[in-house]
Design an enzyme around this catalytic site. Sequence first.
Site, short mmCIF file in Angstrom:
data_model
loop_
_atom_site.label_atom_id
_atom_site.label_comp_id
_atom_site.label_asym_id
_atom_site.label_seq_id
_atom_site.Cartn_x
_atom_site.Cartn_y
_atom_site.Cartn_z
N ALA A 1 0.59 -1.54 0.02
CA ALA A 1 -0.16 -0.19 -0.06
C ALA A 1 0.37 1.85 0.10
O ALA A 1 0.57 2.76 -0.24
CB ALA A 1 -0.80 -0.02 1.41
N THR B 1 0.52 5.50 -1.70
CA THR B 1 -0.37 7.04 -0.77
C THR B 1 -0.07 8.24 -1.15
O THR B 1 -0.69 9.10 -1.41
CB THR B 1 0.48 6.44 1.08
OG1 THR B 1 1.93 6.11 0.33
CG2 THR B 1 0.21 5.58 2.13
N PHE C 1 -3.47 1.01 5.11
CA PHE C 1 -3.94 -0.06 6.59
C PHE C 1 -3.81 0.25 7.43
O PHE C 1 -4.37 0.78 8.67
CB PHE C 1 -4.24 -1.02 6.08
CG PHE C 1 -5.96 -1.07 4.53
CD1 PHE C 1 -6.38 -0.02 4.21
CD2 PHE C 1 -6.28 -2.63 4.10
CE1 PHE C 1 -6.84 -0.14 2.99
CE2 PHE C 1 -7.11 -2.46 3.27
CZ PHE C 1 -7.35 -1.47 2.47
N GLN D 1 0.69 -6.47 -4.01
CA GLN D 1 -0.44 -6.92 -3.08
C GLN D 1 -1.51 -5.07 -3.19
O GLN D 1 -2.63 -5.39 -2.54
CB GLN D 1 -0.23 -6.57 -1.23
CG GLN D 1 0.94 -7.37 -0.91
CD GLN D 1 1.85 -7.20 0.16
OE1 GLN D 1 0.97 -7.60 0.76
NE2 GLN D 1 2.87 -6.34 0.54
N VAL E 1 -3.97 -3.50 -4.75
CA VAL E 1 -5.99 -3.34 -5.61
C VAL E 1 -6.30 -2.55 -6.62
O VAL E 1 -7.02 -2.95 -6.67
CB VAL E 1 -6.59 -3.95 -4.99
CG1 VAL E 1 -6.51 -5.58 -4.33
CG2 VAL E 1 -7.50 -3.14 -3.71
N HIS F 1 -3.90 -9.80 -3.77
CA HIS F 1 -4.74 -9.48 -3.99
C HIS F 1 -6.14 -9.40 -4.47
O HIS F 1 -6.92 -8.69 -4.42
CB HIS F 1 -4.75 -8.58 -2.12
CG HIS F 1 -3.71 -8.97 -1.79
ND1 HIS F 1 -3.22 -8.44 -0.21
CD2 HIS F 1 -3.66 -10.84 -0.84
CE1 HIS F 1 -2.24 -9.24 0.19
NE2 HIS F 1 -2.92 -10.29 0.02
N CYS G 1 -21.02 -18.12 -9.26
CA CYS G 1 -20.50 -18.93 -10.28
C CYS G 1 -19.22 -18.37 -10.78
O CYS G 1 -18.70 -19.10 -12.17
CB CYS G 1 -21.70 -18.81 -11.63
SG CYS G 1 -21.43 -17.00 -11.86
N CYS H 1 -27.02 -16.27 -11.76
CA CYS H 1 -27.12 -17.26 -10.45
C CYS H 1 -27.43 -17.30 -9.40
O CYS H 1 -27.85 -17.33 -8.38
CB CYS H 1 -25.76 -18.85 -10.70
SG CYS H 1 -24.24 -17.48 -9.98
N SER I 1 4.32 -3.24 4.75
CA SER I 1 4.45 -3.10 6.32
C SER I 1 4.90 -4.77 6.12
O SER I 1 5.96 -5.13 7.48
CB SER I 1 3.56 -3.25 6.69
OG SER I 1 2.83 -4.19 7.11
P1 NAD Z 1 0.82 -1.94 4.93
O1 NAD Z 1 -1.05 -0.81 5.43
O2 NAD Z 1 0.09 -3.42 5.28
O3 NAD Z 1 2.11 -0.83 4.92
C1 NAD Z 1 2.22 0.08 3.90
C2 NAD Z 1 3.60 0.22 4.33
O4 NAD Z 1 4.03 1.44 3.47
C3 NAD Z 1 3.90 1.19 6.01
O5 NAD Z 1 5.37 0.28 6.57
C4 NAD Z 1 4.14 1.81 5.51
O6 NAD Z 1 4.96 3.06 6.49
C5 NAD Z 1 4.63 2.46 4.03
N1 NAD Z 1 4.70 4.04 3.60
C6 NAD Z 1 3.83 4.95 3.10
N2 NAD Z 1 3.43 5.54 2.67
C7 NAD Z 1 4.94 5.35 2.35
C8 NAD Z 1 5.64 5.67 1.15
N3 NAD Z 1 5.54 7.23 0.71
N4 NAD Z 1 7.01 5.20 1.20
C9 NAD Z 1 7.07 4.56 1.62
N5 NAD Z 1 6.46 3.51 2.60
C10 NAD Z 1 5.42 3.88 2.28
O7 NAD Z 1 -0.31 -2.44 3.60
P2 NAD Z 1 0.69 -3.39 2.97
O8 NAD Z 1 1.45 -4.67 3.38
O9 NAD Z 1 0.30 -3.67 1.56
O10 NAD Z 1 -0.92 -4.76 3.61
C11 NAD Z 1 -1.56 -3.90 3.32
C12 NAD Z 1 -3.12 -4.79 3.04
O11 NAD Z 1 -4.00 -3.55 2.51
C13 NAD Z 1 -2.36 -5.05 1.51
O12 NAD Z 1 -3.39 -6.65 1.15
C14 NAD Z 1 -3.28 -4.67 0.25
O13 NAD Z 1 -3.96 -5.57 -0.07
C15 NAD Z 1 -4.18 -3.82 0.97
N6 NAD Z 1 -4.76 -2.21 0.88
C16 NAD Z 1 -4.18 -1.94 -0.46
C17 NAD Z 1 -4.15 -0.60 -0.10
C18 NAD Z 1 -3.84 -0.23 -2.32
O14 NAD Z 1 -4.43 -0.98 -3.40
N7 NAD Z 1 -3.43 0.63 -2.87
C19 NAD Z 1 -4.32 0.32 -0.11
C20 NAD Z 1 -4.36 0.19 1.51
C21 NAD Z 1 -4.42 -1.17 1.02
#
Ligand code: NAD
Length: 253
Positions: free
Chosen positions: A25, A29, A36, A105, A107, A123, A134, A159, A198
């Site tokens: 994620a 950002t 999350f 990861q 989406v 994911h 279905c 379905c 993370s």
């Molecule tokens: P996570 O939220 O657990 O961790 C995100 C990590 O990114 C954190 O450790 C944070 O310190 C770091 N981070 C935040 N901004 C950053 C930046 N600008 N540069 C570098 N690092 C940065 O996310 P995860 O490990 O992907 O797991 C979360 C789950 O939630 C996944 O399964 C994912 O599918 C889902 N998710 C997806 C999205 C998306 O599709 N954009 C968004 C949120 C969550």
Amino acid sequence: MSSDTIEAAVDLVRGSDDVVGFTGAGASTESGIPDFRSPGGLWDRYDPSDFTIQALRRDPVAYWEKRLEMRENQEFDWNAVEPNPSHEALAALEAAGVLSTLITQNVDGLHQAAGSENVLELHGSRRAAKCLHCERRLPLETLDRKLTEEPLPPRCDDCDGLLKRATVSFGEALPRDVLMAAKRAATECDCFLTVGSSLTVEPAASMPRIASRNGASLVVVNLEPTGIDDRADVVIHAKAGETLSELADGVLG
Ligand code: NAD
């Protein structure tokens, strides 16, 4: 002893034959999509157990009411998000033949929007919907139309099964073919670059360990420390956009 410099990461990537990227994620950002688990993130405000696949099957109306409430309170517009420099840098590395595979990861579809082609979405994708019975996939617009025009829960026209986004919910198995392809890529690469994760969600979080166990060098780019930092060759605690732009410039420039 690991390094924390872009130059060290550039040297590692340049000296590798098969580089695999892995994003979480934190790669998105800077496009305005919050992660999350950072403070104030989604799981500080909502209970993840309300959004499991079991919760959807047990009480689909309650599930969708909570989902729609969450969407109403969301401080960004999914339809307005665009790729940021980290997506662009990873796409440029693939286009240049440096990066073979991108495991994500996320989406949000932003890697594909930036031009990445060999993307393994562990994911699933929020840009499509699926029927739980279905397994038919359908456009997101169909699900959205049903959510506004029909009584909850949205159901499959073929379905009558329950519909949901084509993402992998808690309690739902990862797509087997995608997981196998990701494990293969992690096993076969000689450099694994993890960005903005993370590394707490399994089995995705095992990918860097699989790569490292099989002899790949490891580069970690994340704002906060991760559980794999002590095994990594290069650890950069900084923003992904700037860091990956510099990395791509150094490798390709
Ligand atoms: P996570 O939220 O657990 O961790 C995100 C990590 O990114 C954190 O450790 C944070 O310190 C770091 N981070 C935040 N901004 C950053 C930046 N600008 N540069 C570098 N690092 C940065 O996310 P995860 O490990 O992907 O797991 C979360 C789950 O939630 C996944 O399964 C994912 O599918 C889902 N998710 C997806 C999205 C998306 O599709 N954009 C968004 C949120 C969550």
